[in-house]
Design a protein around this motif. Structure first.
Motif, short mmCIF file in Angstrom:
data_model
loop_
_atom_site.label_atom_id
_atom_site.label_comp_id
_atom_site.label_asym_id
_atom_site.label_seq_id
_atom_site.Cartn_x
_atom_site.Cartn_y
_atom_site.Cartn_z
N ARG A 195 1.69 6.58 -6.90
CA ARG A 195 0.64 7.53 -7.25
C ARG A 195 1.12 8.97 -7.03
O ARG A 195 0.81 9.86 -7.84
CB ARG A 195 -0.60 7.25 -6.40
N LYS A 196 1.89 9.17 -5.97
CA LYS A 196 2.42 10.51 -5.69
C LYS A 196 3.24 11.05 -6.84
O LYS A 196 3.16 12.24 -7.19
CB LYS A 196 3.28 10.44 -4.41
N GLU A 226 1.29 4.06 -2.90
CA GLU A 226 1.06 5.49 -2.64
C GLU A 226 2.20 6.33 -3.20
O GLU A 226 1.97 7.43 -3.73
CB GLU A 226 0.89 5.73 -1.14
N ARG A 254 0.83 -1.20 0.00
CA ARG A 254 0.00 0.00 0.00
C ARG A 254 0.87 1.25 0.00
O ARG A 254 0.62 2.20 -0.76
CB ARG A 254 -0.94 -0.01 1.20
N ALA A 255 1.91 1.26 0.86
CA ALA A 255 2.80 2.42 0.94
C ALA A 255 3.58 2.60 -0.37
O ALA A 255 3.79 3.73 -0.83
CB ALA A 255 3.76 2.27 2.11
#
Length: 319
Positions: free
Chosen positions: A309-310, A306, A302-303
């Motif tokens: 996506r960032k 992220e 998940r991290a």
């Protein structure tokens, strides 16, 4: 014999000068530099009008050396039918190329030395002595002198083969040859496979030019064969290729520290650049597989996602 580097041209000039003679030539260089191609270049410019016959000494058991080289007559030993002329006779008036000569057993080295010195031999089971008109060219990717010091290679055979020593440098020492070889292989395999010629992105061309090519020209050739068969229908990107040593390719440099920005802003920019580079490289190594890339980086999926996506990174971008 494609290439434009001074090192490559120097080897060709040396070979062209000695080609008209029948002197023995010892070609050294790492695996994959094309030692046999250089030997063929020498043969084609010589006065030898016979065949170029290549022997892989590493695949030649000691007990079969005489039979393979010199041949036999029918009935010379059990199963010896029909008569075999041997590789020396096949190379008559031509060139006998002994590849991986360092792999010969000591007993085989004695037999080879006697033949090179006298250019005479007998077929197994035959009493008549035959005389050979052949040029001897040997090649090795090992250190023959070190093998002599260790007693693994006969010094008299070493100096008999090393009349004209020719060293072919690895591809990393002649980067000017990389792009000409790339173009030549690309055109050749497009014709050979009857497929469209591969196109390369500017980033890939830079990568290929700066990559160390530990497998030398053979690795480059195999990369082109793979990419030609793959038929991506778009320019090749670095992530499309599994290289032997990807760490030796070019790396994006960190941006310079901008003193016109505040400390916090400059620090954030550097961190952002590091994150983008790390995530992209991790995905490339794992063929765009997010779970595997996250696991290898030590971050939760998940991290890791992220961060992707960032920075606007997609798994497919790294394939």
């Amino acid at each position: 014999m494609v290439g434009r580097s001074p090192e490559h041209l120097r080897v060709l000039e040396q070979l062209a000068k000695v080609a008209p003679t029948q002197t023995e030539v010892l070609i050294t260089g790492p695996t994959g530099v094309g030692k046999e191609r250089y030997a063929r270049y020498l043969h084609e410019r010589s006065h030898q009008r016979g065949l170029f016959v290549a022997i892989n000494c590493g695949a030649l058991p000691s007990e079969l050396l005489e039979n393979e080289l010199f041949g036999h007559v029918s009935g010379a030993f059990t199963g010896a039918r029909p008569t075999s002329e041997g590789l020396v006779a096949s190379a008559e008036a031509g060139t006998l190329f002994l590849d991986e000569v360092d792999s010969l057993a000591l007993a085989s080295q004695v037999k080879l030395l006697r033949f090179i010195q006298e250019r005479e031999y007998r077929r197994l089971g035959e009493s008549r002595m035959r005389r050979a008109d052949v040029r001897i060219v040997a090649a090795t990717n090992g250190d023959l002198l070190e093998a002599v010091r260790k007693g693994a290679f006969r010094s008299d055979l070493y100096f008999r083969l090393r009349v004209v020593p020719v060293r072919v440098p690895p591809l990393r020492e002649r980067p000017a040859d990389i792009l000409p070889l790339l173009r030549a292989f690309t055109e050749h395999y497009a014709r050979a496979y009857r497929l469209s010629a591969v196109e390369y992105s500017p980033r890939t061309m830079k990568w290929f030019h700066e990559y160390s090519w530990p497998g030398n020209a053979r690795e480059l050739e195999n990369v082109v064969r793979y990419l030609t068969a793959l038929q991506l229908d778009r320019p090749v990107e670095p992530g499309d290729v599994d290289l032997l040593d990807p760490e030796s390719g070019p790396q994006d440099e960190l941006p310079g520290i901008r003193l016109d920005l505040s400390f916090q802003r400059a620090k954030r920019d550097l961190i952002d650049h590091f994150e983008r580079r790390y995530i992209t490289e991790a995905l490339r190594r794992h063929r765009g597989n997010i779970s595997q890339a996250a696991r290898a980086s030590g971050k939760a999926r998940r991290a890791f996602f992220e961060l992707m996506r960032k920075h606007g990174i997609h798994g497919g971008d790294a394939r």
